[in-house]
Motif scaffolding. Structure first.
Motif, PDB file in Angstrom:
ATOM      1  N   ARG A   1      13.973  11.856  -5.534  1.00  0.00           N
ATOM      2  CA  ARG A   1      12.768  11.032  -5.442  1.00  0.00           C
ATOM      3  C   ARG A   1      11.537  11.903  -5.196  1.00  0.00           C
ATOM      4  NH1 ARG A   1      12.980   5.597  -4.287  1.00  0.00           N
ATOM      5  NH2 ARG A   1      11.237   5.839  -2.820  1.00  0.00           N
TER       6      ARG A   1
ATOM      7  N   ARG B   1       8.125  12.565  -7.656  1.00  0.00           N
ATOM      8  CA  ARG B   1       6.749  12.421  -7.167  1.00  0.00           C
ATOM      9  C   ARG B   1       5.983  13.741  -7.206  1.00  0.00           C
ATOM     10  NH1 ARG B   1       7.744   8.645  -1.759  1.00  0.00           N
ATOM     11  NH2 ARG B   1       8.569   6.811  -2.868  1.00  0.00           N
TER      12      ARG B   1
ATOM     13  N   PRO C   1      17.059   6.036   1.615  1.00  0.00           N
ATOM     14  CA  PRO C   1      16.258   5.705   0.429  1.00  0.00           C
ATOM     15  C   PRO C   1      16.256   4.210   0.145  1.00  0.00           C
ATOM     16  CG  PRO C   1      17.795   7.507  -0.014  1.00  0.00           C
ATOM     17  CD  PRO C   1      18.184   6.921   1.311  1.00  0.00           C
TER      18      PRO C   1
END
Length: 276
Positions: free
Chosen positions: A39, A43, A197
């Protein structure tokens, strides 16, 4: 309840839970480490790439040095599960029948809650029960950690690396069970921690820990009659200290009940309403 919980009960249910946790926890640990790194990479954060590269290096090193042992460990555990498939299927069916009759009895005889079931009092006695339940799996963890030493318990002769890994995973499963039990009185048992998450910061659904903890408590109670009878017949009462299923089942059941009484929507509180 007495028929399925005492007469037809089988201690094999705890072996099934232990080995399933021993197989699933390493997978869950890897997922918990990989998902946040991926993740972060999506990003565009530098630490995500660094963490993912470190995980790849560590994974390659583990595969190179322990790949054969890990494969043998998985084969040993799955072979054991297959050999006891019939007995384990019966224990699961017995547990389902026991749970069904517990639910029927609760629906039939459950009325207005007594004074000790209030949220404030449940918090007091629930904390004591939760700490006691969290201590119960630790003797077994220490017992299985002896497989990493030159003096392994239950084994005569040399012990190979796959068997040592099996002892480590079983001990790890017992420690995780202890930690998860403490979640019943911790903030992260009401709100998902930041490192999880997708769920971080969200309230923990009340039914999730209640169902999970209640299942383990029920398994402990189902395993208690057979363990107690075997300990008495063999004269090995110390087994009740190593596997304290009767005490563990009662304490964990009380801890789960206190958690539900505190957080139930119809009378307790929720993490969202208190801002926890």
């Amino acid at each position: 309840m007495l028929f399925f919980g005492v007469v037809m009960s089988d201690a094999g249910i705890m072996s099934l839970l232990g080995y399933v946790m021993g197989l699933s926890l390493p997978v869950a640990l890897v997922v918990a480490l990989v998902v946040p790194a991926v993740r972060a990479c999506l990003r565009g954060r530098i630490w995500g790439y660094v963490a993912l590269a470190a995980l790849v290096v560590v994974g390659a090193a583990v595969a190179a040095f322990l790949g054969g042992a890990l494969s043998a460990y998985a084969v040993n555990v799955t072979a054991g599960l297959r050999s006891y498939a019939g007995r384990m299927a019966w224990t699961l069916a017995d547990m389902a029948a026991f749970a069904a009759w517990v639910w029927i009895a609760f629906r039939l005889f459950g009325g207005a809650p007594p004074r000790w079931a209030g949220p404030v009092r449940a918090r007091r006695w629930g904390r004591i029960a939760t700490v006691g339940a969290a201590l119960c799996p630790l003797p077994y963890a220490l017992y299985r950690l002896t497989w990493l030493t030159p003096w392994p318990t239950d084994i005569s002769g040399p012990i190979d690396l796959p068997l040592r890994l099996q002892g480590l995973m079983l001990a790890f499963a017992a420690v995780i069970a202890s930690v998860l039990t403490l979640g019943l009185i911790s903030r992260w048992g009401e709100v998902f921690p930041r490192w999880i998450p997708l769920l971080r910061g969200r309230p923990v659904p009340v039914r999730f820990p209640v169902a999970l903890g209640g299942a383990v408590a029920g398994a402990c109670l189902l395993a208690s009659p057979g363990l107690a009878v075997k300990a008495v017949e063999s004269g090995e009462l110390w087994a009740l200290l190593l596997w304290p299923y009767p005490l563990w089942g009662v304490l964990l059941g009380a801890a789960v009940l206190a958690y539900w009484l505190r957080r139930r929507p119809d009378g307790g509180y929720t993490a969202a309403s208190t801002g926890a």
